[in-house]
Write an enzyme that holds these catalytic residues in place. Structure first.
Site, PDB file in Angstrom:
ATOM      1  N   ASP A 171       3.015  -3.495  -0.726  1.00 43.64           N
ATOM      2  CA  ASP A 171       3.445  -2.169  -1.166  1.00 43.64           C
ATOM      3  C   ASP A 171       2.610  -1.914  -2.411  1.00 43.64           C
ATOM      4  O   ASP A 171       2.894  -2.459  -3.477  1.00 43.64           O
ATOM      5  CB  ASP A 171       4.938  -2.167  -1.506  1.00 43.64           C
ATOM      6  CG  ASP A 171       5.409  -0.775  -1.881  1.00 43.64           C
ATOM      7  OD1 ASP A 171       4.682  -0.093  -2.625  1.00 43.64           O
ATOM      8  OD2 ASP A 171       6.493  -0.365  -1.437  1.00 43.64           O
ATOM      9  N   HIS A 172       1.567  -1.110  -2.270  1.00 39.00           N
ATOM     10  CA  HIS A 172       0.586  -1.074  -3.365  1.00 39.00           C
ATOM     11  C   HIS A 172       1.158  -0.480  -4.646  1.00 39.00           C
ATOM     12  O   HIS A 172       0.590  -0.658  -5.712  1.00 39.00           O
ATOM     13  CB  HIS A 172      -0.716  -0.398  -2.923  1.00 39.00           C
ATOM     14  CG  HIS A 172      -0.666   1.091  -2.803  1.00 39.00           C
ATOM     15  ND1 HIS A 172      -0.087   1.733  -1.746  1.00 39.00           N
ATOM     16  CD2 HIS A 172      -1.132   2.071  -3.620  1.00 39.00           C
ATOM     17  CE1 HIS A 172      -0.213   3.037  -1.909  1.00 39.00           C
ATOM     18  NE2 HIS A 172      -0.835   3.272  -3.045  1.00 39.00           N
ATOM     19  N   HIS A 234       7.587   2.765  -1.189  1.00 43.37           N
ATOM     20  CA  HIS A 234       7.123   2.970  -2.563  1.00 43.37           C
ATOM     21  C   HIS A 234       8.227   3.482  -3.502  1.00 43.37           C
ATOM     22  O   HIS A 234       8.440   2.945  -4.580  1.00 43.37           O
ATOM     23  CB  HIS A 234       5.975   3.979  -2.615  1.00 43.37           C
ATOM     24  CG  HIS A 234       4.804   3.625  -1.755  1.00 43.37           C
ATOM     25  ND1 HIS A 234       4.394   2.337  -1.535  1.00 43.37           N
ATOM     26  CD2 HIS A 234       3.927   4.402  -1.056  1.00 43.37           C
ATOM     27  CE1 HIS A 234       3.317   2.337  -0.749  1.00 43.37           C
ATOM     28  NE2 HIS A 234       3.029   3.578  -0.444  1.00 43.37           N
TER      29      HIS A 234
HETATM   30  C1  BG6 Z   1       0.301   5.416   1.164  1.00 39.99           C
HETATM   31  C2  BG6 Z   1       0.798   6.471   2.098  1.00 39.99           C
HETATM   32  O1  BG6 Z   1       1.080   4.266   1.266  1.00 39.99           O
HETATM   33  O2  BG6 Z   1       0.350   5.883  -0.170  1.00 39.99           O
HETATM   34  C3  BG6 Z   1      -0.044   7.729   1.945  1.00 39.99           C
HETATM   35  O3  BG6 Z   1       0.727   6.008   3.429  1.00 39.99           O
HETATM   36  C4  BG6 Z   1      -0.102   8.170   0.509  1.00 39.99           C
HETATM   37  O4  BG6 Z   1       0.459   8.779   2.766  1.00 39.99           O
HETATM   38  C5  BG6 Z   1      -0.473   7.006  -0.401  1.00 39.99           C
HETATM   39  O5  BG6 Z   1      -1.074   9.194   0.412  1.00 39.99           O
HETATM   40  C6  BG6 Z   1      -0.334   7.388  -1.852  1.00 39.99           C
HETATM   41  O6  BG6 Z   1      -0.862   6.363  -2.635  1.00 39.99           O
HETATM   42  P1  BG6 Z   1      -1.436   6.645  -4.084  1.00 39.99           P
HETATM   43  O7  BG6 Z   1      -1.782   5.311  -4.609  1.00 39.99           O
HETATM   44  O8  BG6 Z   1      -2.609   7.564  -3.899  1.00 39.99           O
HETATM   45  O9  BG6 Z   1      -0.320   7.316  -4.830  1.00 39.99           O
END
Ligand code: BG6
Length: 457
Positions: A171-172, A234
């Site tokens: 989960d980045h 997230h």
């Molecule tokens: C991803 C989703 O996990 O996170 C995307 O699948 C989304 O739909 C993205 O755009 C958003 O990540 P960040 O790091 O750009 O906020």
């Protein structure tokens, strides 16, 4: 056999690989954090040669790598890359993949599932059948499965084959600098630690606004929608970090899990949930006609525990919104009817912490004015240079076998349960999906939940 390590990217010509994974590994390469003989294998169905693939990667790197692109460095990095053409949905093709690994003398593997969840089982099956002799770690992208049942089946298959400790649910958001920073701010400051509860906090808002639309990911996104794509993982992860008890050791797994378990089950979904779809979504490529997929969701969450009883947490996320901005806003209770103090944790694109409070207006007796303290972390060049991208931090952790920053299966189950219940109720009563204009902050119907705040200074 030499002990060579490789990461295999399932979805090697996908958006995630080009925008996040290859740039993250380029940065790790520049920082000297990849082993000398570490290899990167991009898998895809397209008829590329490795040279074609590297040429494409080079352009993405120029745009997306944190570390300055340089031809010479990239050429060195590119020696690690091979493109392997394969139909990953055909289990028997994995025999060829194993032959390829054998020819390269690769024994230690990281398999990165950067594809739609429907393919997770097939990949696992292919690896089980033909590549079982390899030592392997698996990194698996969210949403993990299409729903809880699906996720459970998938998890037991993965654990059966790879073993629990080798599976890394990514989960980045957990790798983002300011999400990590929430822990430092909360637990290392007497001024925040003592007031982080229902006695002082009136409400919390978590916003993840995106300016982009569905882009090239329609096939996946139209089946998923914002709730499964963003909230189940997230936003609930961020919420759990904002609200959990202080971790007793370096792992926050237990505390996050307890918090997620304390989310109050939803009864009247119409009172706490608003979904929207941006105008123009139905005209995007590969979106099904009359799609009812939500690209925006706003939700009021309550937590049933001693610390938070009665404090609403409002979370919202959407695509094609007026701005790209992620923030956590803590609104404190009013003192003597003065304007409420506010703590704003800016997650992206700018990173920092902003505190609004009251002071006397100079030259008056008692008149108040709202003043602020503003710590802009990303305004400082050195901070920008030293801040790893989320994927960079997480890939590095996985390569080292460090699971701390990855989602845990028991948390995933609890989050899925919570989200499944909401989605089922929303569907059962036929709640609407409101259309909202692009470049706005979502459907106006979400205003019934709270007065949304977003600090754009
Ligand atoms: C991803 C989703 O996990 O996170 C995307 O699948 C989304 O739909 C993205 O755009 C958003 O990540 P960040 O790091 O750009 O906020």
């Amino acid at each position: 056999m030499k002990n060579r390590t490789a990461i295999t990217l399932f979805g090697g010509s996908g958006d995630l690989t080009y925008r996040k994974l290859l740039p993250a590994m380029y940065n790790l390469h520049v920082l000297g954090k990849l082993e000398d003989n570490f290899e990167i294998i991009g898998l895809g169905r397209r008829d590329y040669t490795t040279e074609d693939y590297i040429a494409i990667a080079r352009n993405w790197m120029k745009e997306y790598s944190r570390k300055q692109y340089a031809d010479e460095t990239f050429n060195e990095f590119a020696k690690r890359i091979t493109y392997f053409k394969i139909d990953i949905s055909n289990v028997d093709e994995y025999a060829r993949l194993q032959d390829f690994y054998t020819s390269k003398e690769i024994s230690d593997h990281v398999y990165y599932y950067a594809v739609a969840p429907e393919l997770f089982l097939t990949i696992t099956e292919g690896l089980r059948k033909y590549c079982s002799q390899n030592k392997a770690k698996i990194i698996i992208e969210k949403p993990f499965g299409a729903d809880l049942d699906d996720a459970t089946k998938l998890n037991s298959k993965l654990e059966e084959f790879f073993g629990h400790d080798e599976i890394y649910h990514i989960d980045h958001y957990l790798g983002k600098e300011m999400i990590q920073n929430i822990l430092s701010v909360r637990f290392n400051n007497a001024i925040f630690k003592g007031i982080w509860n229902k006695d002082f906090i009136e409400s919390v808002q978590i916003t993840v606004a995106e300016a982009v639309g569905v882009g090239t990911r329609a096939g996946y996104y139209d089946k998923s929608g914002a709730t499964k794509d963003m909230v189940q993982n997230h936003l609930l992860q961020v919420l759990s970090i904002v609200a959990m008890e202080e971790p007793k050791d370096s792992s926050m797994d237990r505390e996050q899990l307890e918090l997620l378990k304390a989310l109050k089950p939803v009864n009247k979904v119409e009172d706490i949930l608003v979904m929207g779809q941006y105008d123009g979504y139905l005209q995007e490529n590969n979106i099904s006609e009359n799609s009812k997929t939500e690209t925006y969701v706003a939700l009021k969450v309550e937590i049933e525990n001693e610390r938070w009883q009665g404090v609403p947490f409002f979370i919202r996320t959407g695509k094609k919104m007026a701005t790209r901005e992620s923030q956590v806003i803590v609104k404190f209770k009013a003192e003597n009817s003065a304007p409420q103090n506010m703590l704003i944790i800016k997650v992206q694109p700018s990173e920092g912490i902003y505190l609004k409070f009251n002071a006397k207006k100079p030259g008056t007796d008692k008149e108040l004015q709202e003043v602020s303290m503003d710590f802009c972390q990303s305004c400082i060049l050195e901070n920008r240079i030293n801040t790893p991208e989320a994927y960079e931090r997480l890939l590095d952790a996985c390569f080292k076998g460090d699971r701390l920053l990855f989602s845990k299966w028991d948390q995933i189950v609890v989050s899925w349960n919570y989200i499944n219940n909401i989605l089922a109720k929303h569907k059962a009563i036929g709640s609407p999906i409101y259309t909202y204009e692009q470049n706005t902050m979502g459907p106006k119907e979400a205003d019934k939940l709270t007065d949304w705040i977003l600090d754009l200074e």
